[in-house]
Design an enzyme around this catalytic site. Structure first.
Site, PDB file in Angstrom:
ATOM      1  N   ASP A 174       0.934  -1.125   0.065  1.00  0.00           N
ATOM      2  CA  ASP A 174       0.035   0.051  -0.061  1.00  0.00           C
ATOM      3  C   ASP A 174       0.700   1.211  -0.001  1.00  0.00           C
ATOM      4  OD1 ASP A 174      -1.689  -2.064   0.577  1.00  0.00           O
ATOM      5  OD2 ASP A 174      -2.787  -1.165   2.115  1.00  0.00           O
ATOM      6  N   GLU A 409       2.312  -9.358  11.767  1.00  0.00           N
ATOM      7  CA  GLU A 409       2.066  -8.864  10.252  1.00  0.00           C
ATOM      8  C   GLU A 409       3.582  -8.604   9.285  1.00  0.00           C
ATOM      9  OE1 GLU A 409      -0.552  -5.710  10.035  1.00  0.00           O
ATOM     10  OE2 GLU A 409      -0.864  -5.563   8.032  1.00  0.00           O
TER      11      GLU A 409
HETATM   12  C1  DGY Z   1      -5.481  -2.002   4.698  1.00  0.00           C
HETATM   13  O1  DGY Z   1      -6.515  -1.729   5.026  1.00  0.00           O
HETATM   14  O2  DGY Z   1      -4.470  -1.555   5.181  1.00  0.00           O
HETATM   15  C2  DGY Z   1      -5.710  -2.907   3.499  1.00  0.00           C
HETATM   16  O3  DGY Z   1      -4.173  -3.017   3.074  1.00  0.00           O
HETATM   17  C3  DGY Z   1      -6.312  -2.310   2.391  1.00  0.00           C
HETATM   18  O4  DGY Z   1      -6.212  -3.571   1.472  1.00  0.00           O
END
Ligand code: DGY
Length: 445
Positions: A174, A409
């Site tokens: 992201d 994560e």
């Molecule tokens: C988040 O909400 O951070 C996700 O990566 C979007 O897909």
């Protein structure tokens, strides 16, 4: 921790996040179903509960759009503390949309690869699992084929067949510095009202910065104004990139899809044509010889994106790098302590962004931390060439991180401390595969 203990802890994480027909990536931070998370989770599940792995994939494919896209988020009823909520996307009742509440974007198409790998797990299991796998394959194959066809056509902006991404969320990475220049060109005007929830359960300095988030929302708003129409999106979205990781994952998945077609006795010529086209254009589009790197391409700026992120190693996983390129990637970058190798400011492989990039940040989501699935993907790539020792180092570090800090994560490459959400499903899922694969060649703990 010995293998048995780690295996049972990893299985417990998958059970904890099990929502019945799908698995939450993590209980609090990500309460819905995510596309590539679910694929990787299914592979972990396949190691101890093959029928549940099939259920995971069936529930993902049930949300496939009528035009072929498999969406990036499938919303489950009842969870309200996630932004964006389902209605934000305005995808309900689109003629080409999904029967279920989903986002309007897609994610890296790793599913065909996982399904092929699950076949190997089924074959190693009891003879009873084999006919079931074949039936499952027959059921899911048409869905995979239409998704890949959609990627190579509805997302083909320049006639190369290399799919383009309309939003950083589609890359799975992201807030990577990869997108910084493309996002800087965007001024997010008239933003719809929104409230972030993503920094409640996770420390804010491990999440994307506010200007990135505003642009994520702005791009979603632009796309919904275009009613998610494929042609309009290609023509008008201000963010339009071709990503090395996404295209490598698709090419590898096309290879796996062709193998699955052969197994089912289905025609392969269409898939072969995608494979050939990608082999022809990939290096020309992404390889930058002066830097010895594969770099993403910004279609709006008509220029390579000059950022060194670990996606640069993904062409190894797809078998798309020439032997000379593979050697340069490893010698000049993977083994370079200023960039990715332990030594200068890091102890663990593999930072998601080269440490000497200006946008590098050791704990902030996709700006530098180690991600378990990237180690798993790149290790396969290194093994596909002749870099077995380097591949082993990625698996070794991934397991060491999970042993030290739990199934997080992502991880700080300097000290291995955990970041982002706790009890993260795909880390646990891939730990199961790493342990199983490792135990084939070593007998001890
Ligand atoms: C988040 O909400 O951070 C996700 O990566 C979007 O897909």
């Amino acid at each position: 921790m010995n293998k048995l203990e780690m295996t049972s802890r990893a299985q417990a994480v998958l059970r904890l996040n099990d929502a019945g027909e799908f698995t939450k990536p993590s209980a609090l931070q990500y309460p819905h179903q995510w596309n590539w998370d679910s694929a990787l989770i299914a592979f972990g599940l396949a190691h101890f509960d093959l029928p549940r792995a099939y259920t995971e994939i069936r529930s993902l494919l049930r949300a496939q759009w009528r035009d072929g896209m498999v969406p990036h988020i499938i919303y489950s009823a009842g969870s309200t503390d996630y932004f964006p909520p389902p209605e934000f996307w305005q995808t309900a009742n689109l003629p080409h949309g999904s029967p279920l509440p989903t986002s309007g974007l897609t994610q890296p198409p790793i599913l065909a690869t996982v399904i092929r790998m699950m076949g190997n797990v089924a074959r190693l299991g009891s003879p009873a699992t084999q006919p079931t796998y074949h039936e499952f394959l027959r059921e899911v194959f048409p869905h995979l084929l239409t998704w890949h066809r959609w990627l190579h056509s509805a997302r083909d902006a320049d006639g190369t067949g290399l799919p383009c991404l309309l939003h950083p969320w589609e890359s799975g990475m992201d807030n990577s510095p990869l997108w910084a220049n493309a996002l800087d060109r965007i001024t997010p005007r008239d933003l719809p009202p929104f409230k972030r929830y993503d920094a409640i359960h996770v420390a804010p300095d491990e999440r994307p910065l506010a200007p990135d988030y505003e642009r994520f929302v702005y791009l979603t708003d632009r796309a919904r104004q275009l009613h998610w129409d494929a042609r309009a999106l290609l023509e008008q979205m201000p963010f339009l990139v071709q990503d090395v990781l996404f295209c490598s994952i698709l090419h590898r998945a096309d290879e796996d899809l062709a193998a699955l077609a052969v197994e089912l006795g289905e025609a392969t010529h269409e898939i072969e044509s995608w494979l050939q086209r990608t082999r022809k254009v990939f290096n020309e589009r992404f390889w930058v010889d002066e830097r010895g790197l594969y770099l993403d391409y910004d279609l709006r700026a008509r220029a390579p994106i000059p950022v060194n992120a670990n996606a640069t190693f993904a062409p190894l996983y797809a078998g798309l790098a020439s032997p000379a390129h593979a050697t340069r990637l490893v010698k000049e970058h993977f083994d370079n302590p200023a960039e990715y190798a332990p030594g200068v400011n890091s102890k663990f492989r593999l930072p998601s962004v080269a440490k000497n990039e200006p946008g590098y940040s050791a704990r902030r989501y996709w700006c530098g931390p180690v991600w378990i699935q990237m180690n798993w993907i790149i290790a396969q790539g290194l093994r596909r060439y002749w870099f077995a020792t380097e591949a082993d180092s990625l698996i070794h570090d991934a397991l060491a991180l999970m042993e030290q800090s739990g199934f997080r994560e992502y991880y700080d490459p300097r000290d291995g401390s955990g970041c982002g959400s706790q009890d993260f499903s795909w880390s646990a899922a891939l730990a199961l595969d790493m342990i199983a694969t490792r135990s084939e060649d070593s007998s001890g703990d």
